[in-house]
Write a protein that holds these residues in place. Sequence first.
Motif, PDB file in Angstrom:
ATOM      1  N   ARG A 360      20.748  42.460-100.576  1.00  0.00           N
ATOM      2  CA  ARG A 360      20.964  43.029 -99.244  1.00  0.00           C
ATOM      3  C   ARG A 360      22.363  43.630 -99.189  1.00  0.00           C
ATOM      4  O   ARG A 360      23.135  43.485-100.132  1.00  0.00           O
ATOM      5  CB  ARG A 360      20.812  41.958 -98.165  1.00  0.00           C
ATOM      6  N   TYR A 364      25.773  41.715 -94.975  1.00  0.00           N
ATOM      7  CA  TYR A 364      24.666  41.096 -94.228  1.00  0.00           C
ATOM      8  C   TYR A 364      24.400  39.690 -94.779  1.00  0.00           C
ATOM      9  O   TYR A 364      24.337  39.500 -95.993  1.00  0.00           O
ATOM     10  CB  TYR A 364      23.396  41.946 -94.340  1.00  0.00           C
ATOM     11  N   PRO A 422      20.387  47.396 -93.994  1.00  0.00           N
ATOM     12  CA  PRO A 422      21.303  46.330 -94.426  1.00  0.00           C
ATOM     13  C   PRO A 422      20.634  44.973 -94.598  1.00  0.00           C
ATOM     14  O   PRO A 422      21.034  44.179 -95.463  1.00  0.00           O
ATOM     15  CB  PRO A 422      22.354  46.299 -93.313  1.00  0.00           C
ATOM     16  N   ALA A 423      19.625  44.697 -93.769  1.00  0.00           N
ATOM     17  CA  ALA A 423      18.981  43.386 -93.815  1.00  0.00           C
ATOM     18  C   ALA A 423      18.039  43.220 -94.998  1.00  0.00           C
ATOM     19  O   ALA A 423      17.644  42.094 -95.328  1.00  0.00           O
ATOM     20  CB  ALA A 423      18.206  43.144 -92.515  1.00  0.00           C
TER      21      ALA A 423
END
Length: 442
Positions: A360, A364, A422-423
């Motif tokens: 990731r 994050y 981002p996650a």
Amino acid sequence: MKVVIIGGGAAGLTTASTIRKYNKDIEIYVITKEKDIAYSPCAIPYVIEGKIKSFDDIIMHTPKYYKEKKNINILTETEAVDIDSKEQKVKCVKDGEEIILDYDYLVLATGSTPFIPPIDGVNLEGVFTVKNIEDGRKILEYMKKCKRVAVIGAGAIGLEMAYAFKKRGLDVLVVEMAPQILPRFLDPDMAEIVQKYLEDEGIKFILSKPLEKIIGKERVEGICVDKVVYDVDMVILSTGVRPNIELAKKAGVNIGKYAIKVNEKMQTSINNIYAVGDCVEVIDFITKEKTLSPFGSTAVRQGKVAGLNIVGREAKFTPVLNSAVSKIGKLEIAGTGLTAFSANLKRIPVVVGKIKALSRARYYPGGKDLYIKLIFGDNRKILGGQIVGYERVSERIDLISLAIRNGLTVEDLYLGEYCYCPATKMVNEPISLAAEDALTKF
């Protein structure tokens, strides 16, 4: 029309279900020596570990389901003992009674048998293989009275079993005659990452040495490796499999270099006899050489092809990359195509790209290490890939498999279009970063 299928594993049942999906009238019989059907042997280590509560949970369907929902007749605890291909009859035995089944089409899905090394002690109480659900049940019961176990063979199933035993509180020793673990689909440098993870979990390894003998009077008391005796209460033989081809020989079909010879329709040398699964040999996509592909995913693909051709629909089985994935504890391991080591053995020049990234975005929460190794030919085309990490591994190895099949180059993978959040991943896709590393070496 009547189709008889010998073998109730993934290949045989997929063939039966595919036939039924496209034709409601064909009479279908499936013959299997086992009591249980429609389960994945790959799930056995996870039941041993306790991740899955019971072996009953991995049985997806019963013979009654197949009869009532699909009108497929399953003959369990029944052994096919002979085939008369001229008269188109199969001789079976169930509870000592002989059964003769005639057929219009016959499908050999006879699978494989665990290889038992020719050493002293393999017949002692406490020595097991891991091939079917009955093996799993016996192991689960026997391990209750054990403290130490030796796993012989460091392939995926062997390591999954080793981790399962460790989580159940046993001392675990893994013995592998190759100089590395997972030699079939990882290079030594990638295998070291997996080995260190398992050693940190408390599993011990002996590499580059074969098992010499199993010691004991009536039950296992130890093993001998390199003239050293190790005390163990149980031995798991995870030393590979051999294709079951004896019935095929009785039927008179051609046997190839390793197993039953088939064409791209999964037909044998006798037109109305097909063969699918572990008992057939296949073609390697890259080297074009004959090989084996004892994977459930291959068995399912072959069953679909055979079923479609039997009902009159054109389908072809394409050569294999032998893509494989395993999850051992928190770690996911996958590979496809050639390793750098296997390419070197075949004198295929390669360029390697390798990176360590995160699953990731760096900022994050929850991102985990991801190791990717890509193998390119000197024509810049992708030939293989290996990934070790804690999430998002299998999807990426499937992407690499598709890239190989479609002849993608190092530039294609470096400059390819990848999604981003981002996650879920870094803005620079790790596969692109590994390709970039290789690109600098051309």
